[in-house]
Design a protein around this motif. Structure first.
Motif, PDB file in Angstrom:
ATOM      1  N   ILE A  19       0.855  -1.195   0.000  1.00  0.00           N
ATOM      2  CA  ILE A  19       0.000   0.000   0.000  1.00  0.00           C
ATOM      3  C   ILE A  19       0.886   1.238   0.000  1.00  0.00           C
ATOM      4  CG2 ILE A  19      -1.806   1.268   1.212  1.00  0.00           C
ATOM      5  CD1 ILE A  19      -2.467  -1.348   2.701  1.00  0.00           C
ATOM      6  N   THR A  20       0.772   2.027  -1.020  1.00  0.00           N
ATOM      7  CA  THR A  20       1.531   3.281  -1.066  1.00  0.00           C
ATOM      8  C   THR A  20       0.588   4.448  -0.807  1.00  0.00           C
ATOM      9  OG1 THR A  20       1.212   3.504  -3.456  1.00  0.00           O
ATOM     10  CG2 THR A  20       3.187   2.324  -2.702  1.00  0.00           C
ATOM     11  N   ILE A  21       1.148   5.546  -0.386  1.00  0.00           N
ATOM     12  CA  ILE A  21       0.343   6.715  -0.031  1.00  0.00           C
ATOM     13  C   ILE A  21      -0.450   7.234  -1.233  1.00  0.00           C
ATOM     14  CG2 ILE A  21       2.153   8.444  -0.462  1.00  0.00           C
ATOM     15  CD1 ILE A  21      -0.138   8.375   2.639  1.00  0.00           C
ATOM     16  N   SER A  22       0.095   7.073  -2.410  1.00  0.00           N
ATOM     17  CA  SER A  22      -0.604   7.572  -3.606  1.00  0.00           C
ATOM     18  C   SER A  22      -1.815   6.715  -3.950  1.00  0.00           C
ATOM     19  CB  SER A  22       0.351   7.626  -4.797  1.00  0.00           C
ATOM     20  OG  SER A  22       0.839   6.340  -5.098  1.00  0.00           O
ATOM     21  N   LYS A  23      -1.820   5.448  -3.506  1.00  0.00           N
ATOM     22  CA  LYS A  23      -2.988   4.595  -3.752  1.00  0.00           C
ATOM     23  C   LYS A  23      -4.128   4.928  -2.801  1.00  0.00           C
ATOM     24  CE  LYS A  23      -0.171   0.812  -5.558  1.00  0.00           C
ATOM     25  NZ  LYS A  23       0.483  -0.486  -5.235  1.00  0.00           N
ATOM     26  N   ILE A  24      -3.780   5.538  -1.658  1.00  0.00           N
ATOM     27  CA  ILE A  24      -4.808   5.936  -0.697  1.00  0.00           C
ATOM     28  C   ILE A  24      -5.365   7.309  -1.054  1.00  0.00           C
ATOM     29  CG2 ILE A  24      -5.233   6.486   1.736  1.00  0.00           C
ATOM     30  CD1 ILE A  24      -3.020   4.480   2.449  1.00  0.00           C
ATOM     31  N   TYR A  25      -4.469   8.256  -1.356  1.00  0.00           N
ATOM     32  CA  TYR A  25      -4.882   9.617  -1.706  1.00  0.00           C
ATOM     33  C   TYR A  25      -4.636   9.826  -3.198  1.00  0.00           C
ATOM     34  CZ  TYR A  25      -4.695  10.042   3.361  1.00  0.00           C
ATOM     35  OH  TYR A  25      -4.888   9.856   4.707  1.00  0.00           O
ATOM     36  N   LYS A  26      -5.498   9.243  -4.004  1.00  0.00           N
ATOM     37  CA  LYS A  26      -5.274   9.177  -5.450  1.00  0.00           C
ATOM     38  C   LYS A  26      -5.384  10.535  -6.133  1.00  0.00           C
ATOM     39  CE  LYS A  26      -6.696   4.353  -5.672  1.00  0.00           C
ATOM     40  NZ  LYS A  26      -7.670   3.362  -6.131  1.00  0.00           N
ATOM     41  N   LYS A  27      -6.094  11.479  -5.526  1.00  0.00           N
ATOM     42  CA  LYS A  27      -6.298  12.778  -6.158  1.00  0.00           C
ATOM     43  C   LYS A  27      -5.228  13.797  -5.762  1.00  0.00           C
ATOM     44  CE  LYS A  27     -11.317  12.204  -6.543  1.00  0.00           C
ATOM     45  NZ  LYS A  27     -12.646  12.761  -6.170  1.00  0.00           N
ATOM     46  N   ILE A  28      -4.297  13.373  -4.928  1.00  0.00           N
ATOM     47  CA  ILE A  28      -3.251  14.285  -4.451  1.00  0.00           C
ATOM     48  C   ILE A  28      -1.946  13.976  -5.166  1.00  0.00           C
ATOM     49  CG2 ILE A  28      -1.905  15.024  -2.428  1.00  0.00           C
ATOM     50  CD1 ILE A  28      -4.309  14.308  -0.693  1.00  0.00           C
ATOM     51  N   ASP A  29      -1.270  15.002  -5.643  1.00  0.00           N
ATOM     52  CA  ASP A  29       0.039  14.837  -6.282  1.00  0.00           C
ATOM     53  C   ASP A  29       1.096  14.710  -5.183  1.00  0.00           C
ATOM     54  OD1 ASP A  29       2.054  14.708  -8.149  1.00  0.00           O
ATOM     55  OD2 ASP A  29       2.241  16.887  -8.348  1.00  0.00           O
ATOM     56  N   ILE A  30       1.658  13.516  -5.033  1.00  0.00           N
ATOM     57  CA  ILE A  30       2.575  13.226  -3.925  1.00  0.00           C
ATOM     58  C   ILE A  30       3.992  13.040  -4.453  1.00  0.00           C
ATOM     59  CG2 ILE A  30       3.090  11.664  -2.007  1.00  0.00           C
ATOM     60  CD1 ILE A  30       0.052  10.910  -2.124  1.00  0.00           C
ATOM     61  N   ILE A  31       4.917  13.815  -3.913  1.00  0.00           N
ATOM     62  CA  ILE A  31       6.322  13.756  -4.358  1.00  0.00           C
ATOM     63  C   ILE A  31       6.943  12.436  -3.913  1.00  0.00           C
ATOM     64  CG2 ILE A  31       8.590  14.858  -4.173  1.00  0.00           C
ATOM     65  CD1 ILE A  31       7.088  17.488  -3.627  1.00  0.00           C
ATOM     66  N   ASN A  32       7.534  11.719  -4.879  1.00  0.00           N
ATOM     67  CA  ASN A  32       8.248  10.466  -4.613  1.00  0.00           C
ATOM     68  C   ASN A  32       7.375   9.383  -3.987  1.00  0.00           C
ATOM     69  OD1 ASN A  32      10.689  11.445  -5.627  1.00  0.00           O
ATOM     70  ND2 ASN A  32      11.283  12.306  -3.643  1.00  0.00           N
ATOM     71  N   ASN A  33       6.059   9.598  -4.003  1.00  0.00           N
ATOM     72  CA  ASN A  33       5.139   8.590  -3.456  1.00  0.00           C
ATOM     73  C   ASN A  33       5.516   8.232  -2.018  1.00  0.00           C
ATOM     74  OD1 ASN A  33       2.940   6.901  -3.525  1.00  0.00           O
ATOM     75  ND2 ASN A  33       3.966   5.245  -4.624  1.00  0.00           N
ATOM     76  N   GLN A  34       5.896   9.234  -1.229  1.00  0.00           N
ATOM     77  CA  GLN A  34       6.332   9.010   0.152  1.00  0.00           C
ATOM     78  C   GLN A  34       5.363   9.644   1.141  1.00  0.00           C
ATOM     79  OE1 GLN A  34      10.384  10.614  -0.328  1.00  0.00           O
ATOM     80  NE2 GLN A  34      11.156   8.646   0.392  1.00  0.00           N
ATOM     81  N   ALA A  35       4.999   8.879   2.152  1.00  0.00           N
ATOM     82  CA  ALA A  35       4.184   9.406   3.247  1.00  0.00           C
ATOM     83  C   ALA A  35       5.071  10.240   4.169  1.00  0.00           C
ATOM     84  CB  ALA A  35       3.547   8.264   4.019  1.00  0.00           C
ATOM     85  N   ASP A  36       4.476  11.241   4.788  1.00  0.00           N
ATOM     86  CA  ASP A  36       5.236  12.028   5.769  1.00  0.00           C
ATOM     87  C   ASP A  36       5.489  11.218   7.031  1.00  0.00           C
ATOM     88  OD1 ASP A  36       5.536  14.813   4.612  1.00  0.00           O
ATOM     89  OD2 ASP A  36       3.388  14.503   4.386  1.00  0.00           O
ATOM     90  N   LEU A  37       4.528  10.359   7.378  1.00  0.00           N
ATOM     91  CA  LEU A  37       4.639   9.685   8.674  1.00  0.00           C
ATOM     92  C   LEU A  37       3.953   8.329   8.665  1.00  0.00           C
ATOM     93  CD1 LEU A  37       5.455   9.970  11.718  1.00  0.00           C
ATOM     94  CD2 LEU A  37       3.161  10.891  12.111  1.00  0.00           C
ATOM     95  N   TYR A  38       4.645   7.359   9.280  1.00  0.00           N
ATOM     96  CA  TYR A  38       4.036   6.095   9.709  1.00  0.00           C
ATOM     97  C   TYR A  38       4.063   6.105  11.234  1.00  0.00           C
ATOM     98  CZ  TYR A  38       4.349   3.494   5.206  1.00  0.00           C
ATOM     99  OH  TYR A  38       4.203   3.048   3.921  1.00  0.00           O
ATOM    100  N   LEU A  39       2.967   5.718  11.880  1.00  0.00           N
ATOM    101  CA  LEU A  39       2.932   5.596  13.338  1.00  0.00           C
ATOM    102  C   LEU A  39       2.273   4.275  13.703  1.00  0.00           C
ATOM    103  CD1 LEU A  39       2.011   8.226  16.007  1.00  0.00           C
ATOM    104  CD2 LEU A  39       0.954   5.982  16.084  1.00  0.00           C
ATOM    105  N   GLU A  40       3.027   3.394  14.327  1.00  0.00           N
ATOM    106  CA  GLU A  40       2.490   2.092  14.736  1.00  0.00           C
ATOM    107  C   GLU A  40       3.206   1.609  15.986  1.00  0.00           C
ATOM    108  OE1 GLU A  40      -0.175   0.896  13.340  1.00  0.00           O
ATOM    109  OE2 GLU A  40      -0.168   2.380  11.730  1.00  0.00           O
ATOM    110  N   GLY A  41       2.793   0.463  16.486  1.00  0.00           N
ATOM    111  CA  GLY A  41       3.435  -0.156  17.641  1.00  0.00           C
ATOM    112  C   GLY A  41       4.840  -0.617  17.312  1.00  0.00           C
ATOM    113  N   SER A  42       5.646  -0.797  18.351  1.00  0.00           N
ATOM    114  CA  SER A  42       7.061  -1.132  18.142  1.00  0.00           C
ATOM    115  C   SER A  42       7.255  -2.517  17.540  1.00  0.00           C
ATOM    116  CB  SER A  42       7.820  -1.032  19.471  1.00  0.00           C
ATOM    117  OG  SER A  42       7.225  -1.853  20.456  1.00  0.00           O
TER     118      SER A  42
END
Length: 939
Positions: A541-564
């Motif tokens: 799952i890439t960020i661009s597949k979730i927010y398809k209408k947004i032009d995302i540089i390098n297809n990179q999310a700003d942040l992942y937050l999860e358990g250790s």
């Protein structure tokens, strides 16, 4: 007796003292939903810089637990704080919909596929089950106050998303990373499937620790190696293991090439042991008389053969540096089916895998009569009894050691050699490139970088295949004889992906070969029936597949937050897949939180059954209390929760709410358009309060930006309890209640309170979202409909440090007040005074301090909340004065005021006055009730 109540400006508000959160919050959610609040926020942020947090998908299985609540609340706090910081921060929730947890649950409901139901209907049931679970979880997440695009979540089982995962696999295959091999993988006997590294957890296990004696087949060679001229009748080597069940698969004995090994003579026998382990081993096996007759190094023993402990063939000595001298005998029994080290070294020596157990862990027939259809994990007692009868079991004891378990079943797992599909972590230097990329990512906590580097450095190739039913297929055609992929694999996968996008994954199992391969050689190929590891799905799952209408540089999310635990899970899988496809990380920053743990410090887990339902907490206390617990705890560590801890969170909440209620109650008739006083015209202490609020706001914003929400709460509680309630608000009560209704003095502190409230409601909005929404309804003036569309309050002012009444001036004055309060408290304890207004204090100070205090004139008493305050030279101090231990040249004397108490303001004065309306009032109250009112400048 006169009633002066009507002459006072008493506080009034409909903002209740009690939160009654569990009753109010559902109505607030209904309003949010009716207004489509999330859409309103998105519209208000159009044109702002994007901040994209990618949701790590939870399983669509079961009720949400406290770990879910912790994770979603943290994300919600970040999203809301980023919106306040001027970003456009959307949030689309995601769900993992395939995989064993769902499949296992469905098996419990309707039985196993093929036996009780067709595979096709089983998959359909899994899909419907996941849909039901998502609907239930979504309702609970919304109840937590999480704002997001709940109408359009990202579901891995949506047909288009299933197709996208297949396309990701195709790109990785095209880049040459995927291969098939027959090798050991983590295998859960209960799952009857391979497990990913992230699906394995380690628990203590009691195992048999045994030393077994294997006899040499060529004694003459041993004599030659150890340079002996004596007669030897027998010679043996001692091997050590904690997995007796793995002995049937033993195909070699591994020694370290550089260790020294000694030949020990015991009566008519000799045994080989690592030199550094001789004494401890001899003691374990109970030998009293023994003699060292020879020493050599491991590499000279290479290829020497010994008899298998109970099967009819010989096994060689091989060499590897993974052998240690920490424990054991220095000779490791080697079973290529049951471990990566064993597999690698066996492969180097051309030793083949055995494949002697089935998928459920039962020995196949004719391995040995004692093992026919015995489960491997229950075979130890059978094997030990057999070894004892052969008199080759020299030592047996129990040890407790860390052992891999299935994270779902909590049962011990094994390594099992099976044909699987792997992703080559070293192809095209993927491992090293990933390590370099890790160094460019920001990690919170910062130790995450080293942890991730270590995991990538030491991890084996990724087994991406599973032998399950409910999952995205590995849609490959392999040649029946050669095992090679079809030459048109890339084209075929794309055709399959297109069909899956329209029909879902079931189409793969419904298709015939001839539906896709129209050439004459179709009959020479067969379909792969394995499914993909669910970590491959979520990692794709890439960020661009979730927010398809947004032009995302390098297809990179700003942040992942999860358990250790996601270092070896989603963080790992998404990094490897992204690096294999694009050569870049899928995220800029990683934030991890600890686990919620019970009183025994065990991680709360549905499989253990020690979870606490967040919905139960909400029904009792409200979601804002749970959100406050999340924010006030250092989430970088494991997080404890109990009734006592929740009671503390409720206490924090009351402090914040009471402060805000005081502000609202004293702004009930304030109209910002008419009554607002400009900063330069305000009473000096009001200016300080606004400046202090700005200083606090900067700290709070910084803590939000660094994701240190427990610091936000710490700063917030101190601000509300100490700097506001115990200081500023306490001081201005007299001015609020007793000065003239619309006087400049009163409007000045109301203006300050209004500005403080505007800032404060924004500070709490990301955390206490329901309460902030409630407060927003009561703030005077014309505000936008929702606080969540706002940004940090920008109308605060700072004191000019070049002016007399600067921050340093007030800091010094506050220190002095703290010293005065201690003296007043001592006077109370000694029964000299009751309230501070009964006091008359004298400050004995040096010239510089006297000069500073004189500026405040008669208003200084209001600062100390006393009826009188005199300033005298330090050298004139009386014997009854108390010297400050903190401030140089300061002594404080407290006496009970000898005057009369004004019944309206409760200050003590030398005499009371009267006019045509009221009698027995102090001069100040006479002014405030019948004349123009008192003038204030400083306090």
């Amino acid at each position: 007796m006169n009633n002066y109540k009507s002459t006072l400006n008493l506080p009034a508000t409909k903002f209740s003292m009690k939160g009654n959160l569990s009753q109010k919050e559902p109505d607030i959610i209904n309003r949010w939903n009716a207004d489509n609040l999330y859409k309103i926020i998105r519209k208000s942020k159009i044109g702002k810089k994007k901040f994209l947090l990618q949701d790590g998908p939870p399983y669509a299985n079961g009720d949400i637990h406290l770990g879910h609540a912790l994770n979603k609340i943290l994300k919600d706090i970040i999203i809301k704080s980023k919106n306040l910081s001027g970003f456009d921060a959307p949030y689309t929730p995601a769900w993992d919909c395939h995989g064993l947890p769902i499949e296992h649950k469905v098996e419990n409901i309707i039985g196993k596929p093929e036996k009780n139901i067709t595979f096709k209907d089983f998959r359909l049931f899994c899909r419907k089950y996941a849909e039901k679970q998502i609907k239930k979880q979504k309702k609970d997440f919304i109840r937590l106050g999480i704002l997001g695009n709940w109408e359009n979540p990202y579901l891995t089982m949506d047909f288009v998303n299933e197709a996208d995962v297949i396309r990701s696999l195709s790109k990785i295959i095209e880049n040459g990373y995927i291969y098939k091999d027959f090798r050991p993988v983590h295998w859960c006997l209960d799952c009857a499937s391979s497990l990913a590294e992230a699906e394995v957890e380690y628990h203590d296990k009691i195992s048999d620790s045994i030393i077994v004696m294997l006899s040499a087949t060529n004694i003459d060679v041993i004599k030659k190696i150890f340079n002996l001229n004596i007669t030897l009748k027998k010679s043996n080597i001692l091997i050590w293991t904690t997995t007796p069940w793995s002995l049937p698969a033993c195909r070699a004995i591994t020694l370290h090439p550089n260790f020294e090994y000694q030949l020990i003579k015991i009566k008519n026998n000799t045994i080989i042991i690592a030199k550094n382990l001789v004494e401890i081993t001899i003691k374990k096996i109970g030998i009293l008389k023994w003699k060292i007759i020879g020493t050599t190094i491991g590499k000279k023993l290479e290829n020497l053969e010994f008899a298998h402990p109970f099967l009819n063939f010989n096994i060689p000595i091989i060499l590897a540096k993974h052998v240690t001298e920490d424990t054991g005998t220095g000779a490791v029994h080697t079973a290529p089916d049951y471990g990566q080290d064993d597999y690698k070294i066996s492969k180097k020596y051309g030793i083949k895998l055995t494949n002697i157990i089935d998928v459920k862990g039962y020995y196949k027939k004719d391995i040995h009569p004692i093992l026919n259809y015995v489960n491997i994990l229950q075979s130890s007692s059978v094997i030990l009894n057999f070894l004892e009868k052969k008199k080759i079991l020299l030592h047996k004891s129990k040890i407790i050691h860390s052992y891999p378990h299935c994270w779902r079943h909590k049962t011990p797992i094994i390594s099992k050699a099976t044909p699987q599909w792997f992703l080559n972590i070293d192809h095209m230097n993927l491992r090293e490139k990933s390590i370099q990329e890790i160094k460019r990512i920001k990690w919170v906590p910062d130790w995450g970088k080293a942890r991730m580097e270590s995991m990538i450095s030491n991890r084996p190739d990724w087994c991406i295949s599973r032998q399950r039913t409910w999952g995205i297929p590995i849609p490959l055609f392999i040649h029946k004889k050669t095992g090679h992929l079809h030459p048109n694999t890339t084209l075929l996968i794309e055709k399959i992906a297109q069909k899956v996008a329209l029909n879902g994954i079931q189409i793969w199992w419904s298709l015939e070969l001839t539906d896709l391969i129209q050439t004459n050689d179709a009959h020479q190929y067969k379909k792969v029936l394995d499914v993909l590891d669910v970590w491959f799905e979520s990692g794709s799952i890439t960020i661009s597949k979730i927010y398809k209408k947004i032009d995302i540089i390098n297809n990179q999310a700003d942040l992942y937050l999860e358990g250790s635990d996601q270092y070896r899970g989603w963080f790992m899988s998404s990094l490897i897949i992204s690096m294999a496809i694009t050569g870049k990380s899928p995220y800029h920053e990683i934030v991890t939180h600890g686990f919620t743990v019970d009183k025994n410090k065990r991680k709360m887990s549905k499989s253990i059954g020690n979870t606490i339902s967040p919905i139960d907490i909400i029904k009792k206390l409200g979601a804002d209390i749970l959100r406050l617990w999340v924010a006030s705890t250092d989430y970088s560590k494991d997080m404890f929760i109990s009734d006592v801890i929740l009671k503390q969170s409720s206490d924090y909440y009351r402090r914040i709410r009471n402060t805000i209620r005081f502000l609202l109650a004293n702004l009930n008739e304030f109209n910002p358009k008419i009554d607002f006083i400009n900063f330069e015209d305000m009473i000096h202490i009001d200016r300080w309060a606004i400046s202090k609020t700005l200083k606090i706001q900067k700290k709070i914003i910084c803590s939000y930006e660094n994701y240190k929400f427990h610091e936000v709460i710490k700063i917030l509680i101190h601000f509300c309890s100490i700097e506001m309630s115990a200081f500023y608000l306490d001081i201005i009560k007299d001015r609020l209640y007793t000065t003239k209704y619309k006087s400049h003095s009163r409007k000045s502190c109301q203006t300050a309170m209004y500005l403080i409230l505007q800032a404060l409601v924004r500070w709490i909005a990301p955390i206490l979202s329901f309460t902030a929404d409630e407060i927003w309804e009561y703030i005077p003036g014309q505000n936008k409909k929702y606080v969540f569309t706002e940004e940090w309050f920008s109308n605060l002012f700072n004191l000019d440090n070049n002016q007399l009444f600067n921050n340093k001036y007030w800091d010094d004055l506050i220190k002095l007040r703290n010293e005065v309060n201690q003296v007043l408290e001592l006077a109370r304890l000694n029964k000299k005074i009751g309230t501070s207004l009964e006091a008359s204090i004298t400050l004995y100070v040096d010239k510089n301090t006297k000069k500073k205090l004189k500026f405040l004139g008669n208003e200084l008493k209001f600062f100390f909340i006393t009826s009188d305050c005199q300033i005298k030279d330090y050298i004139l101090s009386s014997p009854d004065s108390i010297k400050s231990k903190i401030i140089k040249n300061v002594k404080i004397e407290c006496k009970k005021h000898k005057g009369k108490k004004c019944p309206r303001c409760w200050h003590y004065v030398d005499y009371l006055e009267y006019n045509h309306l009221y009698s027995n009032l102090c001069h100040r109250c006479i002014k405030n009730t019948s004349k123009s009112g008192e003038k204030r400048e400083f306090i």
